[in-house]
Write a protein that holds these residues in place. Structure first.
Motif, mmCIF file in Angstrom:
data_model
loop_
_atom_site.group_PDB
_atom_site.id
_atom_site.type_symbol
_atom_site.label_atom_id
_atom_site.label_comp_id
_atom_site.label_asym_id
_atom_site.label_seq_id
_atom_site.Cartn_x
_atom_site.Cartn_y
_atom_site.Cartn_z
ATOM 1 N N ALA A 61 0.689 -1.192 0.149
ATOM 2 C CA ALA A 61 0.087 -0.044 0.015
ATOM 3 C C ALA A 61 0.669 1.300 -0.048
ATOM 4 C CB ALA A 61 -0.899 0.137 1.336
ATOM 5 N N MET A 62 2.025 1.325 0.854
ATOM 6 C CA MET A 62 2.561 2.271 1.100
ATOM 7 C C MET A 62 3.484 2.487 -0.556
ATOM 8 S SD MET A 62 5.340 2.960 3.999
ATOM 9 C CE MET A 62 3.875 2.659 5.309
ATOM 10 N N SER A 63 4.200 1.456 -0.878
ATOM 11 C CA SER A 63 4.826 1.558 -2.245
ATOM 12 C C SER A 63 3.945 2.028 -3.355
ATOM 13 C CB SER A 63 5.459 0.182 -2.589
ATOM 14 O OG SER A 63 6.152 -0.065 -1.558
ATOM 15 N N LEU A 64 2.705 1.729 -3.547
ATOM 16 C CA LEU A 64 1.906 1.912 -4.364
ATOM 17 C C LEU A 64 1.559 3.585 -4.251
ATOM 18 C CD1 LEU A 64 0.333 1.053 -6.703
ATOM 19 C CD2 LEU A 64 -1.478 0.490 -5.492
ATOM 20 N N CYS A 65 1.337 3.927 -3.103
ATOM 21 C CA CYS A 65 0.999 5.270 -3.081
ATOM 22 C C CYS A 65 2.207 6.081 -3.684
ATOM 23 C CB CYS A 65 0.870 5.650 -1.562
ATOM 24 S SG CYS A 65 0.245 7.333 -1.404
ATOM 25 N N LEU A 66 3.408 5.802 -3.206
ATOM 26 C CA LEU A 66 4.688 6.496 -3.616
ATOM 27 C C LEU A 66 4.853 6.353 -5.297
ATOM 28 C CD1 LEU A 66 7.404 5.323 -1.133
ATOM 29 C CD2 LEU A 66 6.260 7.583 -1.245
ATOM 30 N N THR A 67 4.322 5.329 -5.696
ATOM 31 C CA THR A 67 4.785 5.048 -7.327
ATOM 32 C C THR A 67 3.523 5.998 -7.992
ATOM 33 O OG1 THR A 67 5.357 2.812 -7.075
ATOM 34 C CG2 THR A 67 4.709 3.479 -9.085
ATOM 35 N N MET A 68 2.283 6.226 -7.626
ATOM 36 C CA MET A 68 1.269 7.092 -8.032
ATOM 37 C C MET A 68 1.933 8.361 -7.978
ATOM 38 S SD MET A 68 -1.288 5.130 -9.144
ATOM 39 C CE MET A 68 -2.157 3.730 -9.083
#
Length: 245
Positions: A61-68
């Protein structure tokens, strides 16, 4: 209030007025935590698999937010300013256009930190998600992962002439990153070739480093090295290629 501070304040207000930004920062990570928590608690997996998923879900969840933020919001915003001539007009004002770049970077970095804190707090209080077992490892992984992903976003912002092209370039990197980086499925469930490729992508390396910190382990040297090399190389490339108009 200095010009740079006022500019950052104004840009922050504009950022918060964007419902897309609020969704990616607040709603999306929490939705992912809730969905995967429901799936894992209702599954018949053994204890070891559930423990692995308990580390995978918050890190994902954390990594996906950073990627977005890195591949979608940041480059699109800066490319829009270039497309509309805002950067060119700022060059003739007392406020250097470089301050706008710094303001955007600051806003997105704060946003990433807020998102991470929300994942930790909501995950712990609402879904009983465990916290990272190795806090220093988590901080190193988060900082390096954020730097690496944002540096890729800055490269897109440096070369994209318009918002549409920035969006297209960001999406062309986003979905392969999610696939190879193990955001759709944990690394151990991916084919060996895909998993190996993912180790050398910024999202894959960041996600695995965060997972290691959650499992009370220091991240692998490979993943930290990949993040460091990408961060330095992409930052240098963005600085070299960036054009104000």
């Amino acid at each position: 209030m200095s010009g740079r501070t006022k500019l950052t304040y104004v840009e922050s207000k504009l950022f918060l007025r964007d419902p897309t930004a609020v969704f990616f920062v607040i709603a999306l990570p929490i939705m992912l935590l809730a969905i995967f928590h429901f799936v894992t608690t209702k599954s018949d997996d053994d204890a070891a698999t559930k423990a692995s998923m308990a580390a995978f879900v918050p890190a994902m969840a954390m990594s996906l937010c950073l990627t977005m933020l890195a591949l979608n919001l940041l480059p699109t915003t800066l490319a829009t300013y270039r497309e509309k001539g805002i950067l060119r007009r700022m060059a003739a004002s007392p406020i250097h256009p470089g301050n706008l770049l710094l303001a955007q970077l600051f806003i997105n970095l704060v946003t990433a930190a807020v998102s991470a804190v929300l994942v930790l707090i909501v995950g712990r209080t609402a879904f009983d998600t465990k916290l990272p077992g190795d806090v220093p490892a988590f901080l190193v992984s988060f900082v390096l992962g954020t730097w690496a992903l944002f540096s890729i976003g800055l490269v897109i912002a440096a070369v994209a002439p318009s918002s549409k092209s920035a969006t297209a370039m960001g999406l062309s990197l986003l979905f392969p990153s999610l696939f190879f980086g193990g955001a759709f499925l944990p690394k151990e469930d991916l084919p060996e070739t895909v998993s190996t490729i993912g180790d050398y992508t910024p999202l894959g390396a960041a996600l695995q480093a965060l997972r290691d910190s959650w499992e009370n382990q220091w991240p692998q040297t490979l993943h930290l090295t990949v993040l460091g090399v990408i961060a330095v190389a992409a930052t240098a490339a963005a600085a070299k290629l960036f054009r104000w108009e």
